[in-house]
Write a protein that holds these residues in place. Structure first.
Motif, PDB file in Angstrom:
ATOM      1  N   VAL A  14      26.005  -5.776  12.564  1.00  0.00           N
ATOM      2  CA  VAL A  14      25.532  -5.969  11.188  1.00  0.00           C
ATOM      3  C   VAL A  14      26.509  -5.201  10.305  1.00  0.00           C
ATOM      4  N   TRP A  15      27.183  -5.931   9.410  1.00  0.00           N
ATOM      5  CA  TRP A  15      28.248  -5.288   8.632  1.00  0.00           C
ATOM      6  C   TRP A  15      28.314  -5.836   7.222  1.00  0.00           C
ATOM      7  N   PHE A  16      28.941  -5.039   6.347  1.00  0.00           N
ATOM      8  CA  PHE A  16      29.097  -5.398   4.945  1.00  0.00           C
ATOM      9  C   PHE A  16      30.422  -6.114   4.741  1.00  0.00           C
ATOM     10  N   ASP A  17      30.358  -7.275   4.095  1.00  0.00           N
ATOM     11  CA  ASP A  17      31.562  -8.051   3.800  1.00  0.00           C
ATOM     12  C   ASP A  17      31.732  -8.140   2.281  1.00  0.00           C
ATOM     13  N   THR A  18      32.943  -8.430   1.869  1.00  0.00           N
ATOM     14  CA  THR A  18      33.194  -8.580   0.438  1.00  0.00           C
ATOM     15  C   THR A  18      32.517  -9.838  -0.088  1.00  0.00           C
ATOM     16  N   SER A  48      27.372 -10.673  13.130  1.00  0.00           N
ATOM     17  CA  SER A  48      28.384 -11.272  13.997  1.00  0.00           C
ATOM     18  C   SER A  48      28.047 -10.893  15.434  1.00  0.00           C
ATOM     19  N   MET A  49      27.897 -11.913  16.281  1.00  0.00           N
ATOM     20  CA  MET A  49      27.530 -11.678  17.670  1.00  0.00           C
ATOM     21  C   MET A  49      28.677 -12.022  18.604  1.00  0.00           C
ATOM     22  N   GLY A  50      28.769 -11.258  19.688  1.00  0.00           N
ATOM     23  CA  GLY A  50      29.790 -11.557  20.679  1.00  0.00           C
ATOM     24  C   GLY A  50      29.855 -10.501  21.753  1.00  0.00           C
ATOM     25  N   TYR A  51      30.852 -10.662  22.612  1.00  0.00           N
ATOM     26  CA  TYR A  51      31.114  -9.688  23.663  1.00  0.00           C
ATOM     27  C   TYR A  51      31.845  -8.496  23.049  1.00  0.00           C
ATOM     28  N   LEU A  52      31.385  -7.291  23.339  1.00  0.00           N
ATOM     29  CA  LEU A  52      32.040  -6.097  22.822  1.00  0.00           C
ATOM     30  C   LEU A  52      33.277  -5.818  23.663  1.00  0.00           C
ATOM     31  N   MET A  53      34.442  -6.044  23.063  1.00  0.00           N
ATOM     32  CA  MET A  53      35.710  -5.897  23.769  1.00  0.00           C
ATOM     33  C   MET A  53      36.270  -4.478  23.628  1.00  0.00           C
ATOM     34  N   ALA A  54      36.060  -3.842  22.473  1.00  0.00           N
ATOM     35  CA  ALA A  54      36.552  -2.488  22.238  1.00  0.00           C
ATOM     36  C   ALA A  54      35.710  -1.826  21.162  1.00  0.00           C
ATOM     37  N   ASP A  55      35.531  -0.516  21.304  1.00  0.00           N
ATOM     38  CA  ASP A  55      34.802   0.286  20.322  1.00  0.00           C
ATOM     39  C   ASP A  55      35.619   1.562  20.124  1.00  0.00           C
ATOM     40  N   THR A  56      36.380   1.618  19.030  1.00  0.00           N
ATOM     41  CA  THR A  56      37.249   2.758  18.760  1.00  0.00           C
ATOM     42  C   THR A  56      36.680   3.578  17.613  1.00  0.00           C
ATOM     43  N   GLY A  77      37.906 -16.295  22.766  1.00  0.00           N
ATOM     44  CA  GLY A  77      38.013 -17.035  21.518  1.00  0.00           C
ATOM     45  C   GLY A  77      37.099 -16.499  20.442  1.00  0.00           C
ATOM     46  N   ARG A  78      37.408 -16.877  19.209  1.00  0.00           N
ATOM     47  CA  ARG A  78      36.656 -16.501  18.007  1.00  0.00           C
ATOM     48  C   ARG A  78      36.426 -14.998  17.953  1.00  0.00           C
ATOM     49  N   SER A  79      37.520 -14.255  18.061  1.00  0.00           N
ATOM     50  CA  SER A  79      37.434 -12.790  18.048  1.00  0.00           C
ATOM     51  C   SER A  79      37.471 -12.259  16.614  1.00  0.00           C
ATOM     52  N   GLN A  80      36.906 -11.069  16.455  1.00  0.00           N
ATOM     53  CA  GLN A  80      36.899 -10.391  15.165  1.00  0.00           C
ATOM     54  C   GLN A  80      37.187  -8.911  15.385  1.00  0.00           C
ATOM     55  N   ILE A  81      37.953  -8.329  14.479  1.00  0.00           N
ATOM     56  CA  ILE A  81      38.149  -6.885  14.438  1.00  0.00           C
ATOM     57  C   ILE A  81      37.435  -6.408  13.174  1.00  0.00           C
ATOM     58  N   ILE A  82      36.395  -5.601  13.354  1.00  0.00           N
ATOM     59  CA  ILE A  82      35.553  -5.188  12.227  1.00  0.00           C
ATOM     60  C   ILE A  82      35.733  -3.684  12.009  1.00  0.00           C
ATOM     61  N   PRO A  83      36.208  -3.279  10.823  1.00  0.00           N
ATOM     62  CA  PRO A  83      36.399  -1.852  10.552  1.00  0.00           C
ATOM     63  C   PRO A  83      35.073  -1.084  10.616  1.00  0.00           C
ATOM     64  N   LYS A  84      35.099   0.085  11.223  1.00  0.00           N
ATOM     65  CA  LYS A  84      33.884   0.897  11.373  1.00  0.00           C
ATOM     66  C   LYS A  84      33.249   1.244  10.026  1.00  0.00           C
ATOM     67  N   GLY A  85      34.062   1.420   8.984  1.00  0.00           N
ATOM     68  CA  GLY A  85      33.521   1.771   7.678  1.00  0.00           C
ATOM     69  C   GLY A  85      32.644   0.695   7.062  1.00  0.00           C
ATOM     70  N   ILE A 117      30.543  -1.224   9.038  1.00  0.00           N
ATOM     71  CA  ILE A 117      29.454  -1.511   9.982  1.00  0.00           C
ATOM     72  C   ILE A 117      28.197  -0.739   9.609  1.00  0.00           C
ATOM     73  N   LYS A 118      27.109  -1.474   9.475  1.00  0.00           N
ATOM     74  CA  LYS A 118      25.803  -0.883   9.200  1.00  0.00           C
ATOM     75  C   LYS A 118      25.087  -0.528  10.504  1.00  0.00           C
ATOM     76  N   GLU A 119      25.227  -1.409  11.519  1.00  0.00           N
ATOM     77  CA  GLU A 119      24.502  -1.205  12.770  1.00  0.00           C
ATOM     78  C   GLU A 119      25.150  -2.019  13.884  1.00  0.00           C
ATOM     79  N   ILE A 120      25.112  -1.469  15.098  1.00  0.00           N
ATOM     80  CA  ILE A 120      25.505  -2.221  16.290  1.00  0.00           C
ATOM     81  C   ILE A 120      24.262  -2.342  17.163  1.00  0.00           C
ATOM     82  N   GLN A 121      23.840  -3.577  17.386  1.00  0.00           N
ATOM     83  CA  GLN A 121      22.653  -3.853  18.199  1.00  0.00           C
ATOM     84  C   GLN A 121      23.116  -4.386  19.551  1.00  0.00           C
TER      85      GLN A 121
END
Length: 84
Positions: A9-13, A37-45, A65-73, A75-79
């Motif tokens: 769950v994240w904030f987008d422009t 955004s749902m998917g397989y968690l590939m990395a958590d930095t 496929g259909r990968s996303q890199i989401i900045p931690k700043g 992100i509201k929540e990781i479920q």
């Protein structure tokens, strides 16, 4: 490799106008978009998470496929998702 499934769950422009001029009142009443955004968690930095929505069912290759890199700043929540 068994990858966890997550919902991020994240904030987008948000561009609050349809490319038209708008009043200050309308602009200040605008809000950011909250995205799921749902998917397989590939990395958590420390700075971002990477998720991928698609992978080979049989795990016979290393393609995703259909990968996303989401900045931690943003992100509201990781479920973490579980399935019965």
């Amino acid at each position: 490799m068994k990858l966890p499934m997550v919902n991020i769950v994240w904030f987008d422009t948000n561009e609050p106008s349809d490319t038209t001029w708008q009043s200050i009142e309308d602009l200040l009443a605008s809000e950011v978009c909250i995205i799921d955004s749902m998917g397989y968690l590939m990395a958590d930095t420390d700075d971002y998470v990477i998720i991928a929505a698609d992978k080979d069912y049989l795990n016979e290759d290393d393609l995703y496929g259909r990968s996303q890199i989401i900045p931690k700043g943003t992100i509201k929540e990781i479920q973490y998702l579980t399935f019965k």
